[in-house]
Write a protein that holds these residues in place. Sequence first.
Motif, PDB file in Angstrom:
ATOM      1  N   GLY A 157       0.830  -1.209   0.000  1.00 18.16           N
ATOM      2  CA  GLY A 157       0.000   0.000   0.000  1.00 18.16           C
ATOM      3  C   GLY A 157       0.856   1.246   0.000  1.00 18.16           C
ATOM      4  N   LEU A 158       1.893   1.268   0.857  1.00 19.83           N
ATOM      5  CA  LEU A 158       2.805   2.407   0.915  1.00 19.83           C
ATOM      6  C   LEU A 158       3.580   2.558  -0.394  1.00 19.83           C
ATOM      7  CD1 LEU A 158       4.180   2.035   4.557  1.00 19.83           C
ATOM      8  CD2 LEU A 158       2.653   3.826   3.692  1.00 19.83           C
ATOM      9  N   LEU A 159       3.964   1.419  -0.986  1.00 15.31           N
ATOM     10  CA  LEU A 159       4.700   1.443  -2.247  1.00 15.31           C
ATOM     11  C   LEU A 159       3.833   2.057  -3.355  1.00 15.31           C
ATOM     12  CD1 LEU A 159       7.491   0.558  -3.269  1.00 15.31           C
ATOM     13  CD2 LEU A 159       6.441  -1.571  -4.035  1.00 15.31           C
ATOM     14  N   THR A 160       2.562   1.709  -3.367  1.00 17.20           N
ATOM     15  CA  THR A 160       1.634   2.254  -4.361  1.00 17.20           C
ATOM     16  C   THR A 160       1.488   3.767  -4.197  1.00 17.20           C
ATOM     17  OG1 THR A 160       0.390   0.183  -4.442  1.00 17.20           O
ATOM     18  CG2 THR A 160      -0.729   2.167  -5.248  1.00 17.20           C
ATOM     19  N   ILE A 161       1.358   4.197  -2.940  1.00 11.32           N
ATOM     20  CA  ILE A 161       1.243   5.639  -2.665  1.00 11.32           C
ATOM     21  C   ILE A 161       2.510   6.370  -3.108  1.00 11.32           C
ATOM     22  CG2 ILE A 161       1.102   7.365  -0.831  1.00 11.32           C
ATOM     23  CD1 ILE A 161      -0.686   5.368   0.705  1.00 11.32           C
ATOM     24  N   PHE A 162       3.682   5.776  -2.835  1.00 11.80           N
ATOM     25  CA  PHE A 162       4.954   6.397  -3.208  1.00 11.80           C
ATOM     26  C   PHE A 162       5.025   6.626  -4.715  1.00 11.80           C
ATOM     27  CE2 PHE A 162       9.234   5.674  -4.909  1.00 11.80           C
ATOM     28  CZ  PHE A 162       9.903   6.770  -4.354  1.00 11.80           C
ATOM     29  N   PHE A 163       4.694   5.585  -5.491  1.00 13.39           N
ATOM     30  CA  PHE A 163       4.775   5.715  -6.947  1.00 13.39           C
ATOM     31  C   PHE A 163       3.715   6.685  -7.480  1.00 13.39           C
ATOM     32  CE2 PHE A 163       7.199   1.660  -6.773  1.00 13.39           C
ATOM     33  CZ  PHE A 163       8.298   2.077  -7.507  1.00 13.39           C
ATOM     34  N   ALA A 164       2.570   6.739  -6.830  1.00 10.77           N
ATOM     35  CA  ALA A 164       1.530   7.692  -7.246  1.00 10.77           C
ATOM     36  C   ALA A 164       2.002   9.126  -7.036  1.00 10.77           C
ATOM     37  CB  ALA A 164       0.244   7.431  -6.469  1.00 10.77           C
ATOM     38  N   VAL A 165       2.625   9.386  -5.893  1.00 17.80           N
ATOM     39  CA  VAL A 165       3.165  10.724  -5.594  1.00 17.80           C
ATOM     40  C   VAL A 165       4.279  11.079  -6.572  1.00 17.80           C
ATOM     41  CG1 VAL A 165       4.432  12.109  -3.904  1.00 17.80           C
ATOM     42  CG2 VAL A 165       2.510  10.681  -3.168  1.00 17.80           C
ATOM     43  N   LEU A 166       5.148  10.096  -6.863  1.00 17.82           N
ATOM     44  CA  LEU A 166       6.258  10.323  -7.783  1.00 17.82           C
ATOM     45  C   LEU A 166       5.742  10.690  -9.173  1.00 17.82           C
ATOM     46  CD1 LEU A 166       9.301  10.266  -8.323  1.00 17.82           C
ATOM     47  CD2 LEU A 166       9.085   7.826  -8.847  1.00 17.82           C
TER      48      LEU A 166
END
Length: 256
Positions: A14-23
């Motif tokens: 979940g955190l990984l998905t959020i990170f890539f979305a922000v990037l």
Amino acid sequence: MSERLRKILHRFFGLLTIFFAVLLCYQWVSGQPATSWFKTAPKKVLTQKPGTYSKKQRQEIADAVSREDQKGLGLNKQGYVAMPKLSILMPIYDNAFSKVALDKGANTSQDKGQAVPVMGQGNYTLAAHNWDNGYTGFSALQEKLKQNAPYEDAAGHLGTSSWLNGEYIYLANKNGIYRYKIVGQSTVDQDDGTVLSPDERINNKAKLTIVTCLFPDTTKRIITSAEYTDYHSWDKAKSAEVALFDLKKQKTNVLP
């Protein structure tokens, strides 16, 4: 798989998905034009709705615009440059080949041995830093941050841009306000001094040439060309144009 491990992996992905979305969001915003609300909303925009200025107030603004403030550094004040579209407002000095001078504002960019250009005459050449942030110096003149295109493609071919065509740039000195209209942007190598020729004109009219670095390829220069349109003395200029140089109200964008 234990319930605990399952929860840990769920949170991790979940955190990984959020990170890539922000990037991805950051990269998209960075690629937008400097005038997009994502970049300009938090910045103070030059106002052009000032009411009216008395003759005395106009003279005070003219005095402030032309006041020598860097004589200790050996710099001569030429006036100010303003571009409301991009919230550009900077003093103009006379030595674009000095790092000290460029840290103080825009500078005339004449070749060695050439006379300092005159506003409203010939080819008035200016240079200032591109801080690669879409706001300070002449950074906002680059169409998209952190992208060479459209000024240079992946193969190294030089390009042009028309994204600012029709927008106005104003120069001011002790005499009055000079208006220029942008006709296009081109790209040159950093050592190409032909754009500084005092003989260059647009449609047989005086010209304004602005030089600033391209990012990320800093070996290239963005050249913004504008055609001279008109001049008004301080007592005849429109209040909206006088307001651009009201240094008691307006904020310069020299440094980050």
